[in-house]
Design a protein around this motif. Structure first.
Motif, PDB file in Angstrom:
ATOM      1  N   LEU B 142      41.630  36.077  -7.114  1.00 40.66           N
ATOM      2  CA  LEU B 142      41.580  36.680  -5.778  1.00 40.66           C
ATOM      3  C   LEU B 142      40.640  37.881  -5.765  1.00 40.66           C
ATOM      4  O   LEU B 142      39.814  38.040  -4.869  1.00 40.66           O
ATOM      5  CB  LEU B 142      42.993  37.096  -5.346  1.00 40.66           C
ATOM      6  CG  LEU B 142      43.877  35.934  -4.874  1.00 40.66           C
ATOM      7  CD1 LEU B 142      45.338  36.299  -4.932  1.00 40.66           C
ATOM      8  CD2 LEU B 142      43.471  35.523  -3.465  1.00 40.66           C
ATOM      9  N   LEU B 143      40.745  38.732  -6.795  1.00 41.41           N
ATOM     10  CA  LEU B 143      39.854  39.905  -6.852  1.00 41.41           C
ATOM     11  C   LEU B 143      38.403  39.438  -6.998  1.00 41.41           C
ATOM     12  O   LEU B 143      37.505  39.938  -6.329  1.00 41.41           O
ATOM     13  CB  LEU B 143      40.249  40.800  -8.029  1.00 41.41           C
ATOM     14  CG  LEU B 143      41.535  41.609  -7.847  1.00 41.41           C
ATOM     15  CD1 LEU B 143      41.912  42.311  -9.136  1.00 41.41           C
ATOM     16  CD2 LEU B 143      41.373  42.624  -6.722  1.00 41.41           C
ATOM     17  N   GLY B 144      38.186  38.432  -7.859  1.00 44.15           N
ATOM     18  CA  GLY B 144      36.825  37.911  -8.036  1.00 44.15           C
ATOM     19  C   GLY B 144      36.279  37.370  -6.731  1.00 44.15           C
ATOM     20  O   GLY B 144      35.111  37.560  -6.392  1.00 44.15           O
ATOM     21  N   ALA B 145      37.162  36.760  -5.939  1.00 45.02           N
ATOM     22  CA  ALA B 145      36.719  36.194  -4.661  1.00 45.02           C
ATOM     23  C   ALA B 145      36.301  37.302  -3.699  1.00 45.02           C
ATOM     24  O   ALA B 145      35.350  37.136  -2.932  1.00 45.02           O
ATOM     25  CB  ALA B 145      37.849  35.369  -4.048  1.00 45.02           C
ATOM     26  N   VAL B 146      36.990  38.448  -3.764  1.00 42.90           N
ATOM     27  CA  VAL B 146      36.568  39.583  -2.920  1.00 42.90           C
ATOM     28  C   VAL B 146      35.142  39.972  -3.304  1.00 42.90           C
ATOM     29  O   VAL B 146      34.254  40.114  -2.458  1.00 42.90           O
ATOM     30  CB  VAL B 146      37.519  40.796  -3.108  1.00 42.90           C
ATOM     31  CG1 VAL B 146      36.965  42.025  -2.405  1.00 42.90           C
ATOM     32  CG2 VAL B 146      38.897  40.460  -2.598  1.00 42.90           C
ATOM     33  N   GLY B 147      34.885  40.068  -4.598  1.00 44.26           N
ATOM     34  CA  GLY B 147      33.533  40.387  -5.059  1.00 44.26           C
ATOM     35  C   GLY B 147      32.541  39.328  -4.629  1.00 44.26           C
ATOM     36  O   GLY B 147      31.427  39.631  -4.164  1.00 44.26           O
TER      37      GLY B 147
END
Lengths: 245, 221, 57
Positions: B142-147
């Motif tokens: 999820l955090l990677g997707a924000v990036g």
């Protein structure tokens, strides 16, 4: 009240206001910092444990505090910029980031210089120093993203979102690092940061923090002027500004 | 119904690009295998380092696959259609990340006991290792997707994404590695696992808004 | 009160206190002077690009 907020939000108004205010804030901060240094370096009694070594506190604590304050300013400016689509708010974020990063760097350097005489090593994985290091990474991330786009508007909005995501994560990071630190190593005592320190020591510290706040106010405004000029270079108010000497 | 079609499409696309699935998994295996070579084959040492090595390797493997998450949809215009469609972009983003996790995160979790064995991780604690990774890797996705959403408009976003996201993954890394380490010593693991679960819930609820906002900003430019 | 010499030696911690303040001075000075210089630079650059009133480019 709201009209004041709107007036302040218009770049030309802010630019000219800043032009007048910056010198006042700058000189005031210089005077207060000098007073704080005099109090902290000369008047304050040495610490019973650390002797005169503790005097690094007078720049370590203010810069650590300012690095967090600057990030809070960026988070508020990011929210305002995204919600009300206010260009000036993004200029505030872009201006506060390098200052916040400098304060975080300064807090790390002075923290490690303070650590050497106290713990014998330049770096200790103390909870506060580690959180400060991660905060510095967040600043670097913001600056990298803000400058990665040709279209400055997208860069502003994307990095504003990153700031909001970062500000939600910051408390979590801080407490998880705290939890992780007390796990592996007893809480290292950073003398003098609690309010239990002697008044003779505490007063100069508060003066220094006030001085740093004024310093931040002065030079974030100057940076905002630069950021506003960069973003509004083709507008007619900038043309007028240029034409009159 | 539309959402099911979207999920099916994502899975179909992932299936068709099976090669992409392999990269994070191979990366995970290689990175884990490097540590004994770099450190020492001595079991006692590797056993103590196993949790940290596995988690750092899983974190990095998870991140390298993220750069292209929205890239193809951004380039061929599907993202604009999704933006205009009545389906909320937040939900689409969440589904996209979850299907992406199924394709990249889950294989890591399935493979982790094998890699743990290479590092002499006690077999009794394998269950906890899988549990903590099951909780942690979705948060990383999820955090990677924000990036990925924030950098989808950039040509070489792959370089920038880790710099933006790694500081945010610190809490997951701390509690994930801690849970795995406690399990290997046979100690109670509840505390870090609960915290990991709390972070997963937080990420599941908040990240989609950040991802959608990031996509809208990238599409506006 | 304290002698000047004591002040300089900082109770033996001079090697840590003064470098810390030195670095602080540098960082604060750079952050104070750089923006002003960049503002002047930017204004000069914009002036050169913008045609003088009455002067056709």
């Amino acid at each position: 009240m709201f009209t004041w907020f709107h007036k302040l939000a218009s770049p030309p108004y802010f630019y000219l206001l800043a032009e007048r205010l910056v010198p006042w804030f700058a000189w005031a901060s210089l005077l207060i910092i000098l007073a704080g240094l005099y109090g902290g370096l000369w008047l304050a009694p040495p610490d019973y444990q650390q002797g005169d070594g503790f005097r690094i506190i007078y720049i370590h604590v203010p810069s650590a505090w300012m690095s967090m304050f600057a990030y809070a300013v960026m988070a508020v400016a990011a929210a305002i910029g995204l919600i009300w689509r206010m260009k000036l708010a993004h200029a505030v974020s872009a201006a506060a980031a390098p200052l916040g990063a400098s304060f975080a760097f300064l807090a790390l350097v002075t923290g490690s210089l303070w650590g050497k005489p106290m713990w014998g090593t330049y770096w200790v994985w103390d909870a506060r120093l580690t959180s400060e290091l991660i905060l510095l990474f967040l600043y670097v991330g913001y600056i990298a993203l803000n400058q990665a786009f040709e279209d400055q508007r997208t860069g502003d909005r994307a990095s504003a979102i990153l700031t909001l995501v970062g500000s939600v994560n910051l408390p979590i990071i801080h407490y998880s690092v705290q939890w992780w630190n007390t796990l592996h190593q007893g809480p290292t005592v950073f003398v003098g940061t609690g309010s239990d320190i002697a008044p003779g020591m505490l007063v100069p510290l508060l003066v220094m923090i006030a001085g740093f706040m004024l310093y931040f106010a002065a030079f974030v405004m100057k940076r905002i002027q630069v950021e506003v000029l960069r973003r509004e270079r083709n507008t007619n108010w900038v043309q007028e500004l240029i034409d009159k000497p | 119904m539309k959402l099911a079609a979207l999920v099916r499409r994502d899975l179909l696309l992932a299936y068709r690009r099976r090669g992409d699935v392999a990269t994070p998994v191979i990366f995970f295996v290689m990175v884990t295998a490097l540590f004994p070579l770099a450190l020492s084959p001595e079991p006692a040492l590797l056993r103590t380092l196993a949790p940290g090595v596995i988690w750092v390797a899983a974190l990095l493997a998870g991140l390298i696959g993220q750069g292209s998450l929205f890239k193809s949809d951004y380039e061929d215009g599907t993202l604009e259609q999704l933006l205009l469609s009545p389906v909320s972009l937040e939900l689409v983003a969440l589904l996209r990340v979850l299907t992406h996790w199924l394709v990249t995160g889950l294989p890591l979790v399935i493979l982790s006991p094998l890699m743990a064995m290479l590092l002499f991780y006690p077999a009794s604690a394998m269950g906890m290792l899988i549990a903590s990774l099951l909780l942690g890797t979705p948060v990383l996705s999820l955090l990677g997707a924000v990036g990925a959403a924030l950098t989808v408009g950039l040509r070489r976003s792959g370089l920038l994404l880790p710099i933006l996201i790694l500081p945010l993954t610190v809490p997951v890394l701390i509690f994930g590695a801690r849970a795995t380490a406690l399990a290997s010593q046979g100690e109670p693991v509840a505390a870090p696992l609960y915290l990991l679960a709390a972070m997963l819930v937080l990420a599941l609820t908040l990240a989609p808004f950040a991802i959608a906002a990031g996509l809208r900003v990238s599409l506006e430019s | 009160m304290k002698s000047w010499h004591e002040f300089i030696s900082m109770g033996g911690y001079a090697a840590f206190v003064w470098p810390a303040y030195g670095i602080a001075l540098v960082v604060l000075a750079v952050n104070a002077l750089l923006p002003g210089r960049r503002q002047r630079q930017l204004l000069r650059e914009l002036r050169q690009r913008a045609p003088r009133p009455g002067q056709t480019p």
